[in-house]
Design a protein around this motif. Structure first.
Motif, short mmCIF file in Angstrom:
data_model
loop_
_atom_site.label_atom_id
_atom_site.label_comp_id
_atom_site.label_asym_id
_atom_site.label_seq_id
_atom_site.Cartn_x
_atom_site.Cartn_y
_atom_site.Cartn_z
N ARG A 247 0.83 -1.21 0.00
CA ARG A 247 0.00 0.00 0.00
C ARG A 247 0.86 1.25 0.00
N ARG A 248 1.90 1.24 0.80
CA ARG A 248 2.78 2.41 0.88
C ARG A 248 3.59 2.57 -0.41
N GLU A 249 4.04 1.46 -0.98
CA GLU A 249 4.78 1.52 -2.24
C GLU A 249 3.91 2.10 -3.35
N LEU A 250 2.67 1.64 -3.41
CA LEU A 250 1.76 2.12 -4.47
C LEU A 250 1.51 3.62 -4.36
N LEU A 251 1.47 4.13 -3.14
CA LEU A 251 1.24 5.56 -2.97
C LEU A 251 2.35 6.36 -3.63
N ASP A 252 3.59 5.89 -3.50
CA ASP A 252 4.71 6.55 -4.16
C ASP A 252 4.65 6.36 -5.67
N GLU A 253 4.22 5.18 -6.12
CA GLU A 253 4.23 4.87 -7.55
C GLU A 253 3.18 5.67 -8.32
N VAL A 254 2.05 5.98 -7.69
CA VAL A 254 1.00 6.73 -8.41
C VAL A 254 1.09 8.23 -8.17
N ALA A 255 1.93 8.66 -7.23
CA ALA A 255 2.02 10.09 -6.88
C ALA A 255 2.25 10.99 -8.10
N PRO A 256 3.13 10.61 -9.06
CA PRO A 256 3.36 11.51 -10.21
C PRO A 256 2.14 11.68 -11.11
N LEU A 257 1.11 10.84 -10.94
CA LEU A 257 -0.05 10.88 -11.82
C LEU A 257 -1.22 11.66 -11.21
N VAL A 258 -1.09 12.09 -9.96
CA VAL A 258 -2.20 12.79 -9.30
C VAL A 258 -2.52 14.08 -10.03
N MET A 259 -3.81 14.33 -10.28
CA MET A 259 -4.25 15.50 -11.01
C MET A 259 -4.67 16.59 -10.04
N GLU A 260 -4.02 17.73 -10.11
CA GLU A 260 -4.40 18.87 -9.29
C GLU A 260 -5.68 19.52 -9.82
N ASP A 261 -5.81 19.53 -11.15
CA ASP A 261 -7.02 20.07 -11.78
C ASP A 261 -7.84 18.88 -12.27
N PHE A 262 -8.95 18.58 -11.59
CA PHE A 262 -9.76 17.40 -11.90
C PHE A 262 -10.60 17.56 -13.16
N SER A 263 -10.73 18.79 -13.66
CA SER A 263 -11.66 19.03 -14.76
C SER A 263 -11.30 18.26 -16.02
N GLY A 264 -10.01 17.93 -16.18
CA GLY A 264 -9.61 17.21 -17.38
C GLY A 264 -9.71 15.70 -17.26
N HIS A 265 -10.15 15.22 -16.12
CA HIS A 265 -10.27 13.76 -15.93
C HIS A 265 -11.51 13.23 -16.64
N PRO A 266 -11.46 12.03 -17.24
CA PRO A 266 -12.64 11.49 -17.93
C PRO A 266 -13.85 11.33 -17.02
N TRP A 267 -13.61 11.22 -15.72
CA TRP A 267 -14.72 11.02 -14.79
C TRP A 267 -14.89 12.22 -13.87
N SER A 268 -14.61 13.40 -14.34
CA SER A 268 -14.66 14.59 -13.48
C SER A 268 -16.06 14.82 -12.92
N ALA A 269 -17.09 14.45 -13.68
CA ALA A 269 -18.46 14.66 -13.21
C ALA A 269 -18.76 13.84 -11.97
N TRP A 270 -18.01 12.78 -11.76
CA TRP A 270 -18.29 11.90 -10.62
C TRP A 270 -17.88 12.52 -9.29
N LEU A 271 -17.11 13.60 -9.35
CA LEU A 271 -16.74 14.28 -8.12
C LEU A 271 -17.87 15.16 -7.61
N ASP A 272 -18.91 15.32 -8.44
CA ASP A 272 -20.04 16.16 -8.07
C ASP A 272 -20.98 15.36 -7.16
N ALA A 273 -21.36 15.93 -6.03
CA ALA A 273 -22.19 15.21 -5.06
C ALA A 273 -23.53 14.81 -5.65
N GLU A 274 -24.13 15.69 -6.47
CA GLU A 274 -25.43 15.37 -7.05
C GLU A 274 -25.32 14.22 -8.03
#
Length: 357
Positions: A247-274
């Protein structure tokens, strides 16, 4: 209610095997539904889940058929399922767990559940849990003389060759393998003393996000996607069950892929509570666990890395059962990871399964 075995009960479980074990066994198709122990004492009926949470309010349509089919006083172990077009449909079953009484009533009419019985823990004033399975099965078969849809008896065979025929054929009805029961074993609560043989396949998936483990320490699950024929990235499930170190290793491995701006993600609408209101998207609180609180959010990743996962089976473009990460696939392009990888078996009507044995 006053029965020899009282709710709540944690049911007997099965451990995975890669081949049929030796010894005198009973073989049954493995159902893809909700484990349910039915307690009946006269006009009282309680539906207990695997996690000891009552299921009664979610499946009101089961009360009358169970009262009609079961003996006056008994405890029966089995599975609730929903069949759509003659095939098990776990998505339709999952929608039944809803907090709104009006929606529960509507779905009880539109997608009614059925119950398949595969063990009996008590009959009348007698507890049967210390009896060998062979004896309990004989009692259950006697009880089943009063069964009629939507209450069923699980088919069973003692012939391993027939069992393997079922293993291959019944996947097309939505079942995911076999349950193997030693004939001489008593009923042991919350113990994996039975066996399960499941289909195992692999697929290359896009990693589109992750959730933090409930401990707060590392990655709890990777959120997986596959591209549809139209080029849309579909959410197909998650890969989980990592060791603490992984679990700890994976956190380091995916860290470079984290998106600060979610709007460009294919599933950005899923962050909306409604958009998450029905609880079917990543980040939505699970209907079973939501009341416990906790952080159910997910972290979007740029969909640039591919992971190979093992899975048991898939229906309607989604993984069912446990999905595990095997390895990263740096040699695969995300765009090449399509839903065409998910092989689905030839359809088999559920009545053929229920009529077997």
């Amino acid at each position: 209610m006053d029965l020899p075995v009282m709710p709540p009960v944690k049911p007997m479980l099965a451990k995975p095997v890669k081949a049929l074990p030796d010894g005198p066994m009973s073989y049954e198709p493995k159902w893809d539904g909700y484990r349910c122990i039915v307690f009946r004492d006269g006009d009282e009926v309680v539906l207990g889940s695997r996690n000891e949470k009552p299921l009664d309010r979610y499946f009101p349509e089961m009360r009358a058929p169970l009262l009609d089919a079961l003996p006056e006083r008994c405890v029966v172990d089995g599975e609730l399922f929903v069949a759509i077009d003659g095939r098990l449909d776990f998505d339709a079953l999952g929608q039944r767990i809803h907090p709104a009484e009006s929606r529960v009533a509507m779905l009880a009419e539109r997608t009614p559940a059925e119950f398949v019985a595969f063990d009996v823990l008590a009959l009348g004033d007698e507890s049967l849990i210390s009896q060998p399975f062979e004896a309990r099965r004989a009692v259950l078969e006697d009880i089943a003389g009063g069964f009629h849809p939507p209450i069923h008896l699980a088919p069973a065979t003692r012939d391993p060759a027939v069992a393997m025929e079922w293993f291959d054929a019944f996947e097309g009805a939505g079942l995911d393998g076999l349950i193997v029961k030693p004939l001489g074993d008593p009923y042991t609560f919350d113990k994996r003393t039975q066996f399960k043989l499941k289909h195992v396949r692999s697929a290359d998936c896009v990693v589109a996000g992750y959730r933090i483990h409930k401990s707060g320490d590392g990655v709890g699950s990777l959120i997986l996607g596959l591209y549809s024929p139209e080029g849309q990235l579909w959410h197909v499930g998650v890969a989980a069950s990592f060791t603490a170190a992984r679990r700890r290793e994976l956190l380091d491995e995916v860290a470079p892929l984290v998106m600060e701006d979610f709007s460009g993600h294919p599933w950005s609408a899923w962050l909306d509570a409604e958009a998450n209101a029905d609880g079917s998207m990543p980040g939505a609180p699970n209907r079973w666990s939501g009341a416990r609180g906790g952080d159910h959010s997910w972290i979007p990743l740029r969909p640039e890395r591919v992971v190979e996962v093992s899975y048991t089976w898939a229906t309607a473009g989604r993984f069912r059962g446990t999905t595990k990460m095997l390895r990263w696939r740096p040699d695969r392009e995300p765009g090449s990871c399509s839903t065409e990888q998910l092989a689905e078996p030839e359809p088999v009507p559920i009545h053929e399964v229920l009529g077997a044995g």
